[in-house]
Write an enzyme that holds these catalytic residues in place. Structure first.
Site, PDB file in Angstrom:
ATOM      1  N   SER A  49       0.848  -1.194   0.000  1.00 31.19           N
ATOM      2  CA  SER A  49       0.000   0.000   0.000  1.00 31.19           C
ATOM      3  C   SER A  49       0.884   1.244   0.000  1.00 31.19           C
ATOM      4  O   SER A  49       2.052   1.157  -0.378  1.00 31.19           O
ATOM      5  CB  SER A  49      -0.938  -0.039   1.217  1.00 31.19           C
ATOM      6  N   ASN A  50       0.349   2.376   0.395  1.00 32.11           N
ATOM      7  CA  ASN A  50       1.129   3.620   0.413  1.00 32.11           C
ATOM      8  C   ASN A  50       0.616   4.522   1.531  1.00 32.11           C
ATOM      9  O   ASN A  50      -0.330   4.183   2.228  1.00 32.11           O
ATOM     10  CB  ASN A  50       1.068   4.301  -0.960  1.00 32.11           C
ATOM     11  N   HIS A  51       1.237   5.698   1.655  1.00 30.32           N
ATOM     12  CA  HIS A  51       0.970   6.583   2.801  1.00 30.32           C
ATOM     13  C   HIS A  51      -0.219   7.511   2.626  1.00 30.32           C
ATOM     14  O   HIS A  51      -0.416   8.406   3.441  1.00 30.32           O
ATOM     15  CB  HIS A  51       2.203   7.443   3.081  1.00 30.32           C
TER      16      HIS A  51
END
Ligand code: C5P
Length: 220
Positions: free
Chosen positions: A29-31
């Site tokens: 995933s990512n931030h």
């Protein structure tokens, strides 16, 4: 009406990250926090639009007064966006994972199998939701807006992205600082006929400014 210039218009907004499973307990995933997308969905709703917010996993409360669809993966997000059409406006704010594990494991991958080294994960490309919607022959929303989160040469990249994605506007933002997950944002709205730069402001104000310009574009 002056207070509801988008009354009668439909908008679909994506927000947040997507989550791509490696196995039942792990993911890529990512931030992205979802804040900017949620703020845009709310701002459009306040201007009278009928808004569907398609959200990846975030820790934000569900905004009131709009249709909320919770998804995890990029494929689910694309399906949910298509289900929200026809729509007048599509704003693609989500930080969609570009890749997903080709074959997520049904069972938890054992650490032992990766002890010798890293092991490797085969990734496949996710659908590009913005590009897909921009290129629809039927049901293409009248106004399709993408985001370009860049860390360098922000506006140059944004112009190229307009063409590659086939959307109408790109909202360019510099994520080299603390924008991702932060409370403020500094954007430039890039159209084929010019760029408008806005000063750094809260994500709520960014959303209001963008929603106002969206409403103005439907006046003519
Ligand atoms: O190519 P890049 O990821 O920088 O493009 C960002 C824009 O494209 C954002 O509007 C994002 O929501 C959208 N996007 C998408 N599907 C993807 C990748 C990006 O809709 N798989």
């Amino acid at each position: 009406p002056i207070d509801a210039p988008l009354a009668g218009k439909k908008a679909v907004v994506t927000a947040g990250p997507t989550r791509e499973a490696l196995d039942p307990v792990r993911y890529i995933s990512n931030h992205s926090s979802g804040r900017q997308g949620y703020a845009i969905a709310s701002a459009l709703s306040r201007l009278g639009a009928d808004v569907t917010l398609v959200s990846g996993p975030t820790s934000l409360p569900q905004p009131a007064g709009l249709n909320f669809v919770q998804v995890e993966t990029a494929i689910e997000m694309l399906d949910a966006v298509k289900s929200g059409l026809p729509s007048d406006i599509f704003v693609s704010v989500a930080a969609v994972a570009d890749w997903r594990p080709a074959e997520p494991s049904d069972v938890k991958i054992k650490a032992k199998t990766t002890k010798k080294g890293m092991g490797s994960i085969t990734l496949v490309e996710n659908p590009d939701i913005l590009k897909t919607i921009s290129h629809m022959s039927e049901d293409r929303p009248k106004l399709v807006i993408g985001f370009a989160a860049e860390t360098n040469d922000v506006e140059d990249h944004a112009q190229g992205k307009l063409e590659r994605k086939g959307c109408d506007w790109i909202v360019a933002n510099d994520v080299s600082g603390d924008v991702m997950g932060g409370a403020e944002n500094e954007i430039a709205i890039v159209k084929r006929d010019g760029i408008e730069r806005l000063p750094r402001m809260s994500k709520a104000f960014v959303a209001q400014n963008l929603a106002k310009r969206i409403a103005e574009s439907f006046k003519d």
